[in-house]
Design an enzyme around this catalytic site. Sequence first.
Site, PDB file in Angstrom:
ATOM      1  N   GLY A 153       0.667  -1.105   0.104  1.00 41.38           N
ATOM      2  CA  GLY A 153      -0.019  -0.176  -0.225  1.00 41.38           C
ATOM      3  C   GLY A 153       0.846   1.431   0.026  1.00 41.38           C
ATOM      4  CD  GLU A 173       1.449   0.671   7.502  1.00 44.23           C
ATOM      5  OE1 GLU A 173       0.768   0.950   6.277  1.00 44.23           O
ATOM      6  OE2 GLU A 173       1.016  -0.285   7.955  1.00 44.23           O
ATOM      7  CG  ASP A 174      -1.370   1.739   3.144  1.00 42.64           C
ATOM      8  OD1 ASP A 174      -1.159   1.395   4.533  1.00 42.64           O
ATOM      9  OD2 ASP A 174      -2.014   0.989   2.473  1.00 42.64           O
ATOM     10  CG  ASP A 205      -8.566  -0.059  10.430  1.00 40.10           C
ATOM     11  OD1 ASP A 205      -9.111   0.676  11.194  1.00 40.10           O
ATOM     12  OD2 ASP A 205      -9.137  -0.562   9.606  1.00 40.10           O
ATOM     13  CE  LYS A 254     -10.087   3.103   7.116  1.00 43.84           C
ATOM     14  NZ  LYS A 254     -10.473   1.732   7.075  1.00 43.84           N
ATOM     15  CG  PHE A 302     -12.678  -0.316   2.588  1.00 43.73           C
ATOM     16  CD1 PHE A 302     -11.835  -0.990   3.312  1.00 43.73           C
ATOM     17  CD2 PHE A 302     -12.769  -0.459   1.286  1.00 43.73           C
ATOM     18  CE1 PHE A 302     -10.844  -1.579   2.747  1.00 43.73           C
ATOM     19  CE2 PHE A 302     -11.774  -1.129   0.664  1.00 43.73           C
ATOM     20  CZ  PHE A 302     -10.893  -1.802   1.387  1.00 43.73           C
ATOM     21  CB  VAL A 303     -10.066   4.910   1.736  1.00 40.33           C
ATOM     22  CG1 VAL A 303     -11.069   5.973   2.416  1.00 40.33           C
ATOM     23  CG2 VAL A 303      -9.098   4.440   2.751  1.00 40.33           C
ATOM     24  CG  ASP A 358      -5.659  -3.799  -1.571  1.00 38.63           C
ATOM     25  OD1 ASP A 358      -5.137  -3.318  -0.664  1.00 38.63           O
ATOM     26  OD2 ASP A 358      -5.971  -4.944  -1.557  1.00 38.63           O
ATOM     27  NE  ARG A 418      -2.061  -3.385  -3.758  1.00 36.86           N
ATOM     28  CZ  ARG A 418      -2.222  -3.323  -2.601  1.00 36.86           C
ATOM     29  NH1 ARG A 418      -2.070  -2.164  -1.841  1.00 36.86           N
ATOM     30  NH2 ARG A 418      -2.529  -4.548  -1.866  1.00 36.86           N
TER      31      ARG A 418
HETATM   32  P1  IMP Z   1      -4.138  -1.790  10.919  1.00 31.56           P
HETATM   33  O1  IMP Z   1      -3.107  -2.861  11.385  1.00 31.56           O
HETATM   34  O2  IMP Z   1      -5.510  -2.319  11.353  1.00 31.56           O
HETATM   35  O3  IMP Z   1      -3.715  -0.579  11.551  1.00 31.56           O
HETATM   36  O4  IMP Z   1      -4.131  -1.762   9.582  1.00 31.56           O
HETATM   37  C1  IMP Z   1      -3.488  -1.342   8.504  1.00 31.56           C
HETATM   38  C2  IMP Z   1      -3.474  -2.129   7.046  1.00 31.56           C
HETATM   39  O5  IMP Z   1      -4.862  -2.470   6.816  1.00 31.56           O
HETATM   40  C3  IMP Z   1      -2.998  -0.872   6.469  1.00 31.56           C
HETATM   41  O6  IMP Z   1      -1.660  -0.523   6.077  1.00 31.56           O
HETATM   42  C4  IMP Z   1      -3.845  -1.032   4.971  1.00 31.56           C
HETATM   43  O7  IMP Z   1      -2.997  -2.232   4.212  1.00 31.56           O
HETATM   44  C5  IMP Z   1      -4.880  -2.005   5.476  1.00 31.56           C
HETATM   45  N1  IMP Z   1      -5.960  -1.076   5.525  1.00 31.56           N
HETATM   46  C6  IMP Z   1      -6.865  -0.442   6.407  1.00 31.56           C
HETATM   47  N2  IMP Z   1      -7.814   0.293   6.312  1.00 31.56           N
HETATM   48  C7  IMP Z   1      -7.811   0.168   5.011  1.00 31.56           C
HETATM   49  C8  IMP Z   1      -8.815   0.828   4.043  1.00 31.56           C
HETATM   50  O8  IMP Z   1      -9.767   1.466   4.197  1.00 31.56           O
HETATM   51  N3  IMP Z   1      -8.632   0.675   2.631  1.00 31.56           N
HETATM   52  C9  IMP Z   1      -7.757  -0.343   2.397  1.00 31.56           C
HETATM   53  N4  IMP Z   1      -6.683  -1.011   3.112  1.00 31.56           N
HETATM   54  C10 IMP Z   1      -6.959  -0.535   4.564  1.00 31.56           C
HETATM   55 MG    MG Z   2      -0.579  -1.699   4.586  1.00 29.57          MG
END
Ligand code: IMP
Ligand code: MG
Length: 181
Positions: free
Chosen positions: A50, A105-106, A109, A137, A158-159, A165, A171
């Site tokens: 991402g 990071e992209d 969440d 988020k 969700f984005v 993706d 992407r």
């Molecule tokens: P976390 O570990 O829950 O913080 O998730 C982070 C990873 O989940 C990010 O690096 C993304 O790859 C993926 N992710 C989280 N939210 C989204 C979204 O809204 N769209 C697409 N990928 C997401």
């Molecule tokens: Mg990621």
Amino acid sequence: MNTEIIKVDDLEFEVLIDSERLQHRIRELAKEISKDYKGKTPIFVGVLNGAVLFLADLIRNLTIDCEIDFIKISSYGNERISSGQITMIKDFSADLHARDVVVVEDIVDSGRSVNYLKQRIESMKPASIKFVSLLVKRNCAVVPLHIDYVGFEIENKFVIGYGLDLAQKKRNLNAIYQIKE
Ligand code: IMP
Ligand code: MG
């Protein structure tokens, strides 16, 4: 204003952050990072897949020397909801010992990915470690975390696009699109 709607199967997405706003904010972040790391050569670790587009644009706007490396972890599978389980797919190539590490990071969440990466990198005894995420988020973190440089804070929706993706697709869009509910 870009009012284009993107359809993916039965889902509809609308523009949340257009390309111009993205690039403007990335230039601001690059300026701030260049100032904070003046005289140093940090290593930017992109989290695949991402963060590829963001990392590429971010480092092109830096005015300091830098190195790059990549790590690939997976937490989502092909679902829209995080599985909570993190698997390492590709480990770091560089030796991060005594380095100034900036993880790119992209999106953050639940914060589980960042937390996992922080622990792994800390065990390599870097000189310093900071996190930059294009998107965060709001109110979603289930683990305590601190992101040093945040591009945009967004709602818990969700984005896709600009690296992000839906089941590995979209992407390549040059803006961030949010799901229409
Ligand atoms: P976390 O570990 O829950 O913080 O998730 C982070 C990873 O989940 C990010 O690096 C993304 O790859 C993926 N992710 C989280 N939210 C989204 C979204 O809204 N769209 C697409 N990928 C997401
Ligand atoms: Mg990621």
